[in-house]
Design a protein around this motif. Sequence first.
Motif, PDB file in Angstrom:
ATOM      1  N   MET A 108       0.854  -1.534  -0.085  1.00 41.04           N
ATOM      2  CA  MET A 108       0.057   0.013   0.271  1.00 41.04           C
ATOM      3  C   MET A 108       1.279   1.283  -0.405  1.00 41.04           C
ATOM      4  O   MET A 108       0.640   2.167  -0.747  1.00 41.04           O
ATOM      5  CB  MET A 108      -0.834  -0.026   1.333  1.00 41.04           C
ATOM      6  N   ILE A 109       2.153   1.197   0.885  1.00 43.45           N
ATOM      7  CA  ILE A 109       2.714   2.234   0.904  1.00 43.45           C
ATOM      8  C   ILE A 109       3.623   2.968  -0.437  1.00 43.45           C
ATOM      9  O   ILE A 109       3.211   4.249  -1.046  1.00 43.45           O
ATOM     10  CB  ILE A 109       4.041   2.407   2.186  1.00 43.45           C
ATOM     11  N   SER A 110       3.695   1.549  -1.183  1.00 39.88           N
ATOM     12  CA  SER A 110       4.538   1.645  -2.392  1.00 39.88           C
ATOM     13  C   SER A 110       3.677   2.347  -3.590  1.00 39.88           C
ATOM     14  O   SER A 110       3.905   2.700  -4.190  1.00 39.88           O
ATOM     15  CB  SER A 110       5.013   0.633  -3.255  1.00 39.88           C
ATOM     16  N   ASP A 111       2.223   1.767  -3.375  1.00 35.73           N
ATOM     17  CA  ASP A 111       1.833   1.815  -4.282  1.00 35.73           C
ATOM     18  C   ASP A 111       0.594   3.198  -4.291  1.00 35.73           C
ATOM     19  O   ASP A 111       0.766   3.868  -4.836  1.00 35.73           O
ATOM     20  CB  ASP A 111       0.221   1.234  -4.032  1.00 35.73           C
ATOM     21  N   ASP A 112       0.955   4.225  -2.859  1.00 39.57           N
ATOM     22  CA  ASP A 112       0.359   5.345  -3.259  1.00 39.57           C
ATOM     23  C   ASP A 112       1.259   6.092  -2.972  1.00 39.57           C
ATOM     24  O   ASP A 112       0.762   7.303  -3.381  1.00 39.57           O
ATOM     25  CB  ASP A 112      -0.523   5.280  -1.056  1.00 39.57           C
ATOM     26  N   ARG A 113       2.265   5.948  -3.251  1.00 41.11           N
ATOM     27  CA  ARG A 113       3.493   7.278  -3.517  1.00 41.11           C
ATOM     28  C   ARG A 113       1.937   7.677  -4.909  1.00 41.11           C
ATOM     29  O   ARG A 113       2.998   8.872  -5.609  1.00 41.11           O
ATOM     30  CB  ARG A 113       3.883   6.550  -3.767  1.00 41.11           C
ATOM     31  N   LYS A 114       2.214   7.362  -5.718  1.00 39.56           N
ATOM     32  CA  LYS A 114       1.053   7.635  -7.306  1.00 39.56           C
ATOM     33  C   LYS A 114       0.052   9.121  -6.864  1.00 39.56           C
ATOM     34  O   LYS A 114      -0.264   9.548  -8.099  1.00 39.56           O
ATOM     35  CB  LYS A 114       0.505   6.443  -8.328  1.00 39.56           C
ATOM     36  N   TYR A 115      -0.401   8.693  -5.419  1.00 38.52           N
ATOM     37  CA  TYR A 115      -1.321   9.381  -5.566  1.00 38.52           C
ATOM     38  C   TYR A 115      -0.900  10.732  -5.015  1.00 38.52           C
ATOM     39  O   TYR A 115      -1.300  11.649  -4.243  1.00 38.52           O
ATOM     40  CB  TYR A 115      -2.603   9.437  -4.268  1.00 38.52           C
ATOM     41  N   LEU A 116       0.562  11.453  -4.838  1.00 38.70           N
ATOM     42  CA  LEU A 116       1.729  12.226  -4.636  1.00 38.70           C
ATOM     43  C   LEU A 116       0.748  13.424  -5.100  1.00 38.70           C
ATOM     44  O   LEU A 116       1.016  13.282  -6.667  1.00 38.70           O
ATOM     45  CB  LEU A 116       3.053  12.384  -4.197  1.00 38.70           C
ATOM     46  N   GLY A 117       0.412  14.587  -4.412  1.00 36.09           N
ATOM     47  CA  GLY A 117       0.111  15.546  -5.495  1.00 36.09           C
ATOM     48  C   GLY A 117      -1.327  15.674  -5.234  1.00 36.09           C
ATOM     49  O   GLY A 117      -2.483  16.908  -6.368  1.00 36.09           O
ATOM     50  N   ASP A 118      -2.187  14.616  -5.229  1.00 31.35           N
ATOM     51  CA  ASP A 118      -3.718  14.281  -5.427  1.00 31.35           C
ATOM     52  C   ASP A 118      -4.363  14.357  -4.185  1.00 31.35           C
ATOM     53  O   ASP A 118      -4.810  13.485  -3.460  1.00 31.35           O
ATOM     54  CB  ASP A 118      -4.148  13.136  -6.426  1.00 31.35           C
ATOM     55  N   PRO A 119      -4.451  15.045  -3.048  1.00 28.42           N
ATOM     56  CA  PRO A 119      -4.740  14.976  -2.122  1.00 28.42           C
ATOM     57  C   PRO A 119      -6.362  14.662  -1.374  1.00 28.42           C
ATOM     58  O   PRO A 119      -5.993  13.652  -0.582  1.00 28.42           O
ATOM     59  CB  PRO A 119      -5.404  16.928  -1.671  1.00 28.42           C
ATOM     60  N   GLN A 120      -6.792  15.004  -2.616  1.00 26.00           N
ATOM     61  CA  GLN A 120      -8.408  13.435  -2.506  1.00 26.00           C
ATOM     62  C   GLN A 120      -8.692  11.984  -2.559  1.00 26.00           C
ATOM     63  O   GLN A 120      -8.401  11.396  -1.930  1.00 26.00           O
ATOM     64  CB  GLN A 120      -9.016  14.261  -2.785  1.00 26.00           C
ATOM     65  N   ALA A 121      -7.257  11.877  -3.831  1.00 29.13           N
ATOM     66  CA  ALA A 121      -6.764  10.380  -4.068  1.00 29.13           C
ATOM     67  C   ALA A 121      -6.632   9.513  -2.641  1.00 29.13           C
ATOM     68  O   ALA A 121      -6.435   8.774  -2.319  1.00 29.13           O
ATOM     69  CB  ALA A 121      -6.503  10.079  -4.942  1.00 29.13           C
ATOM     70  N   LEU A 122      -5.239  10.952  -2.222  1.00 30.22           N
ATOM     71  CA  LEU A 122      -4.579   9.890  -1.327  1.00 30.22           C
ATOM     72  C   LEU A 122      -5.384  10.481   0.394  1.00 30.22           C
ATOM     73  O   LEU A 122      -4.720   8.993   1.159  1.00 30.22           O
ATOM     74  CB  LEU A 122      -3.119  10.892  -1.315  1.00 30.22           C
TER      75      LEU A 122
END
Length: 216
Positions: A108-122
């Motif tokens: 999850m931590i690795s995958d969630d990096r793609k949401y950096l810059g998108d506060p709602q998705a993160l």
Amino acid sequence: MAIKPAQGDAYSLILEAIDVGVYRPGDRLVESELAERFGVSRTPIREALQRLETQALLTRDGRSLIVASLDHNQLAELYIVRAELEALAARLAARHANPEEVRVLQDMISDDRKYLGDPQALSRANRRFHHQIHLASHNRFLVQQLDLVHRSMALLATTSLAAEGRDEDSLAEHDAIVRAIAARDEGKAGDALRTHISKAFITRLKLDAVRDEDHI
């Protein structure tokens, strides 16, 4: 933003709509509009609204029901309870999580990096991450209590992850939590998660201070 009336009852659909920001604190909820949006009859909508009002997620404004908001003291109380319960979940996860659950958290931590810059998705990814820790605690009663706490978190109009730099810091904190869980270090896992919640609270207080200053 339409909500598909697929899975879930009226209560879950309305709660999800509040959680994702379709309805925000202060918004008025109307039975007929909700029934049309979700494609269900007004009876389950009425029952769901009554349930949400009982849980203090909705409040009365005259004859209307509106999404509740949290004042400063309520916010502080919520974060205190959340920090302690989340820390307990992390400690229990360090004790009980199986290797597969730890691997899911790491992924999850690795995958969630793609949401950096998108506060709602993160923010949505953040909720999934915390819920996974709750499940890894293997304590059903704790999971139930944390579900109640996170329902109240839906009343926060903005996410602290919108603050500059908070997204990167949050993922780093997630990594520290999971490393402690993987190492079976209960004390460190609990402390890491409590610190994570504390930093999120500090960020939110700063955001609220700026917002209040803008309205003076």
